[in-house]
Enzyme design. Sequence first.
Site, PDB file in Angstrom:
ATOM      1  N   HIS A 103     -38.092  -5.902  59.271  1.00 18.94           N
ATOM      2  CA  HIS A 103     -39.175  -4.948  59.504  1.00 18.94           C
ATOM      3  C   HIS A 103     -40.496  -5.624  59.855  1.00 18.94           C
ATOM      4  CE1 HIS A 103     -41.504  -1.205  58.303  1.00 18.94           C
ATOM      5  NE2 HIS A 103     -40.582  -0.772  59.132  1.00 18.94           N
ATOM      6  N   HIS A 132     -48.682   5.274  61.636  1.00 17.89           N
ATOM      7  CA  HIS A 132     -47.552   4.366  61.454  1.00 17.89           C
ATOM      8  C   HIS A 132     -48.062   3.099  60.771  1.00 17.89           C
ATOM      9  CE1 HIS A 132     -44.230   1.611  62.686  1.00 17.89           C
ATOM     10  NE2 HIS A 132     -43.533   2.685  62.387  1.00 17.89           N
TER      11      HIS A 132
END
Length: 617
Positions: free
Chosen positions: A272, A503
């Site tokens: 990630h 985000h």
Amino acid sequence: MSQDSQHGKWTISDSEDEDNIIPPTPQKGLNKPSIKPDLEIKPDKVFKQEPKLSPKRNEKAENSHPVKEPSAPSMGSEARKAAHVNQTNPVNYESISSSAVKRKRETEEGGWNLSSSDDEAPPHVMKNEPKKPSPKRKKTEVKRPPSPHGTSYYKEEPTDFFETNLLSTNDMYRFYLNKVTGIPKKFNTGALHIREILSPMFGMLKESVQFNYCFDIPWMVEQYPPEFRDKPVILVHGEKRESKARLIEQAKPYPNIRFCQAKLDIAFGTHHTKMMLLWYEEGFRVIILTSNLIRADWYQKTQGMWMSPLYPRLPEGSPGTAGESPTNFKRDLLDYLETYRAPELAEWIDRIKQHDLSETRVYLIGSTPGRYQGPAMEKWGHLRLRKLLSEHTQPVQNEERWHVIGQFSSIGSMGLDKTKWLASEFQRTLTTLGKAGKSFVSPETQMLLVYPSVENVRTSLEGYPAGGSLPYSIQTAQKQLWLHSYFHGWHADVTGRSNAMPHIKTYMRVSPDFTQLAWFLVTSANLSKAAWGALEKNNTQMMVRSYELGVLYLPSAFNVSTFPIEKDVFPASSSSKGFPVPFDLPPQRYSNKDKPWIWNIPYTQAPDTHGNVWVPS
């Protein structure tokens, strides 16, 4: 059992252990996504008339000039491909018949057969639990109107959207927001777009490395200026099997692109981390950010990044330990890169050793997959944050009244009550201030969690598709209704981004009057045990599933006691001394009518800003 709340009546699973969840047998005729249990799951969810099995990220490759029909992406998820098709065919509010609205699947049937928690196995099927057959349903025809954006979802940015100089950037904190299409120009002044980051404004690029979770390679290549597009690039990813093959297929037209696969040895972990390593003729630069390398993440979402200074090359013959910063950033970056155990990164590790990183004023906070004991427990995840806060901060007056704020775009499974992780080990980390700080979580310290409500998403610039980047699933939500009392909505008038869904992920400690920061962190890590790690074996072991990366701002590195909070973030000013928190303070608690956005249930009662409703497919 079932439980009532302001968010509806949901069936509660008796098991909170994500490792007890096993995937279902693939069903014929369904679009089966290659779901990664990541906090942001790759797809941007879009519109589809029949509830099938795939939430999606609205993400299409687009060449910059001119705008044309985007090509189908292949970012390691079948759902992503479906997203490309469905985004251009949303369901219009007025076209949905009453019978179509009645087709909502009841949560008593197990909800939508999908999990987005990064702590869980993808679908919600418990071991030894008999599978209930779904009743047959009559297919309802829904006529699809044309997309409100025409053949291409994305609109071309105006000619004055991109900067030609850096006069408006504030180099004190080197924390920047992304540019957002469709907001007043002043709110983009001093913000950055990926095309600017990779432009000659910041250096004459020779080679680069892109660490990320999602890639749209054709779009990424277009963001490099023409003179840099054939320069060597390494893509560090976590793809496996079919999704890896698709990623490699994307790169075939670009012989300058090589790959480095991150090892993911613990179930349900993800790669990630989002970072750029840029090597110039003039030196070297690091950028740690929250955006995927896809068009949707740089269009109408709120993202953040830290951009390093330009690091000069050390004199020939300097030891590898030279050029260290007071924050030990160089050592920590090298340690992080070495955890990949990747030959592809060996040359870059040597290259970093040859540069002077002494001007760095932030601390690196990383997560890498593994089970750690002894001193290694404090190298990664939230115990790394706890260690730095213990060693490099000081207690403040009325410390227990200073708030903890967490802001994120996805949520993992945290257990049946707050004591399982959030309000115990994680909150203890976030409330640490100095060695003499509280050794327990004070009941007076408020934890405020900022996560978009359904109304935030509905009224956003993107409308409901923005919710595809907020993958909080019904399967996870129904097990932790207690969590929702912590929630505050997304409001960002101070940055002009109230309608650009976040985000970005940020964590901070803020004074009771919301004017000062004790510390600030921008990171890829969402609110999950997989990202931050969880203690095991009576607190003698730390288990981390995923790769994550962020930077921590501590006042001591800037020779101040606290950071003043900037009240006017835009237009950016080089003379500003305040820290640009990317949303409004104090956060606004959910009203009685607000509900947290859950991405895999339908929303058909009201249209979004483009006249569409949300029917997961």
